[in-house]
Design a protein around this motif. Structure first.
Motif, PDB file in Angstrom:
ATOM      1  N   ILE A   4      30.404  44.381 -40.461  1.00  0.00           N
ATOM      2  CA  ILE A   4      29.966  43.832 -39.179  1.00  0.00           C
ATOM      3  C   ILE A   4      31.149  43.134 -38.522  1.00  0.00           C
ATOM      4  O   ILE A   4      31.885  42.374 -39.167  1.00  0.00           O
ATOM      5  CB  ILE A   4      28.792  42.862 -39.386  1.00  0.00           C
ATOM      6  CG1 ILE A   4      27.570  43.649 -39.859  1.00  0.00           C
ATOM      7  CG2 ILE A   4      28.501  42.076 -38.116  1.00  0.00           C
ATOM      8  CD1 ILE A   4      26.390  42.790 -40.236  1.00  0.00           C
ATOM      9  N   ASP A   5      31.336  43.387 -37.244  1.00  0.00           N
ATOM     10  CA  ASP A   5      32.467  42.837 -36.497  1.00  0.00           C
ATOM     11  C   ASP A   5      32.014  41.596 -35.716  1.00  0.00           C
ATOM     12  O   ASP A   5      31.391  41.722 -34.657  1.00  0.00           O
ATOM     13  CB  ASP A   5      33.006  43.897 -35.537  1.00  0.00           C
ATOM     14  CG  ASP A   5      34.201  43.424 -34.722  1.00  0.00           C
ATOM     15  OD1 ASP A   5      34.606  42.249 -34.865  1.00  0.00           O
ATOM     16  OD2 ASP A   5      34.711  44.230 -33.931  1.00  0.00           O
ATOM     17  N   PRO A   6      32.325  40.398 -36.210  1.00  0.00           N
ATOM     18  CA  PRO A   6      31.883  39.186 -35.511  1.00  0.00           C
ATOM     19  C   PRO A   6      32.583  38.974 -34.170  1.00  0.00           C
ATOM     20  O   PRO A   6      32.116  38.171 -33.360  1.00  0.00           O
ATOM     21  CB  PRO A   6      32.220  38.066 -36.499  1.00  0.00           C
ATOM     22  CG  PRO A   6      33.341  38.609 -37.318  1.00  0.00           C
ATOM     23  CD  PRO A   6      33.091  40.093 -37.418  1.00  0.00           C
ATOM     24  N   ALA A  10      31.570  37.117 -30.367  1.00  0.00           N
ATOM     25  CA  ALA A  10      32.501  36.139 -29.794  1.00  0.00           C
ATOM     26  C   ALA A  10      32.969  36.587 -28.415  1.00  0.00           C
ATOM     27  O   ALA A  10      33.048  35.776 -27.482  1.00  0.00           O
ATOM     28  CB  ALA A  10      33.691  35.936 -30.724  1.00  0.00           C
ATOM     29  N   ASP A  11      33.263  37.869 -28.270  1.00  0.00           N
ATOM     30  CA  ASP A  11      33.691  38.394 -26.965  1.00  0.00           C
ATOM     31  C   ASP A  11      32.563  38.303 -25.941  1.00  0.00           C
ATOM     32  O   ASP A  11      32.801  38.008 -24.766  1.00  0.00           O
ATOM     33  CB  ASP A  11      34.181  39.832 -27.097  1.00  0.00           C
ATOM     34  CG  ASP A  11      35.519  39.934 -27.804  1.00  0.00           C
ATOM     35  OD1 ASP A  11      36.145  38.881 -28.084  1.00  0.00           O
ATOM     36  OD2 ASP A  11      35.941  41.074 -28.088  1.00  0.00           O
ATOM     37  N   ALA A  12      31.332  38.531 -26.382  1.00  0.00           N
ATOM     38  CA  ALA A  12      30.189  38.429 -25.469  1.00  0.00           C
ATOM     39  C   ALA A  12      29.987  36.991 -25.006  1.00  0.00           C
ATOM     40  O   ALA A  12      29.745  36.749 -23.815  1.00  0.00           O
ATOM     41  CB  ALA A  12      28.931  38.954 -26.150  1.00  0.00           C
ATOM     42  N   VAL A  13      30.095  36.050 -25.923  1.00  0.00           N
ATOM     43  CA  VAL A  13      29.961  34.640 -25.554  1.00  0.00           C
ATOM     44  C   VAL A  13      31.032  34.269 -24.540  1.00  0.00           C
ATOM     45  O   VAL A  13      30.750  33.625 -23.523  1.00  0.00           O
ATOM     46  CB  VAL A  13      30.030  33.727 -26.800  1.00  0.00           C
ATOM     47  CG1 VAL A  13      30.182  32.268 -26.401  1.00  0.00           C
ATOM     48  CG2 VAL A  13      28.802  33.927 -27.665  1.00  0.00           C
ATOM     49  N   GLN A  14      32.259  34.692 -24.785  1.00  0.00           N
ATOM     50  CA  GLN A  14      33.347  34.394 -23.845  1.00  0.00           C
ATOM     51  C   GLN A  14      33.074  35.022 -22.479  1.00  0.00           C
ATOM     52  O   GLN A  14      33.311  34.402 -21.439  1.00  0.00           O
ATOM     53  CB  GLN A  14      34.687  34.890 -24.401  1.00  0.00           C
ATOM     54  CG  GLN A  14      35.859  34.682 -23.465  1.00  0.00           C
ATOM     55  CD  GLN A  14      36.067  33.235 -23.051  1.00  0.00           C
ATOM     56  OE1 GLN A  14      35.884  32.315 -23.824  1.00  0.00           O
ATOM     57  NE2 GLN A  14      36.445  33.033 -21.793  1.00  0.00           N
ATOM     58  N   ALA A  15      32.549  36.226 -22.479  1.00  0.00           N
ATOM     59  CA  ALA A  15      32.294  36.926 -21.209  1.00  0.00           C
ATOM     60  C   ALA A  15      31.249  36.205 -20.370  1.00  0.00           C
ATOM     61  O   ALA A  15      31.387  36.127 -19.149  1.00  0.00           O
ATOM     62  CB  ALA A  15      31.847  38.362 -21.483  1.00  0.00           C
TER      63      ALA A  15
END
Length: 88
Positions: A4-6, A10-15
């Protein structure tokens, strides 16, 4: 087996919390604007929550055509914005 790629989450939260929120406003505000416009076009009431669900559906349809990391990040991001719309 691929782990699983966390970084997707993290990228979604930043976006959704970074410059996009500043540029587009809080998701509830932005999706209400979209819902108001879609309501006129579709001649039926659309809610901000439905906008988020429809955006998720768009990304799922695109992912069904061809896998991209962006689709997965955006599905997570739209899920986060759906939650923010429902918070009230």
């Amino acid at each position: 087996m691929k782990p699983i790629d966390p970084t997707l989450a993290a990228d979604a939260v930043q976006a959704v919390t970074g410059p996009r929120q500043r540029d587009y406003a809080h998701p509830k505000v932005n999706f209400q604007r979209i819902a108001d416009l879609w309501s006129v076009v579709l001649d039926t009431r659309v809610t901000p929550e439905q906008v988020a669900l429809c955006m998720i559906a768009i990304k799922v349809a695109r992912e069904m055509n061809r896998h991209t990391r962006d689709n997965l990040v955006d599905i997570i991001g739209y899920t986060l914005t759906l939650d923010a719309c429902m918070e009230d």
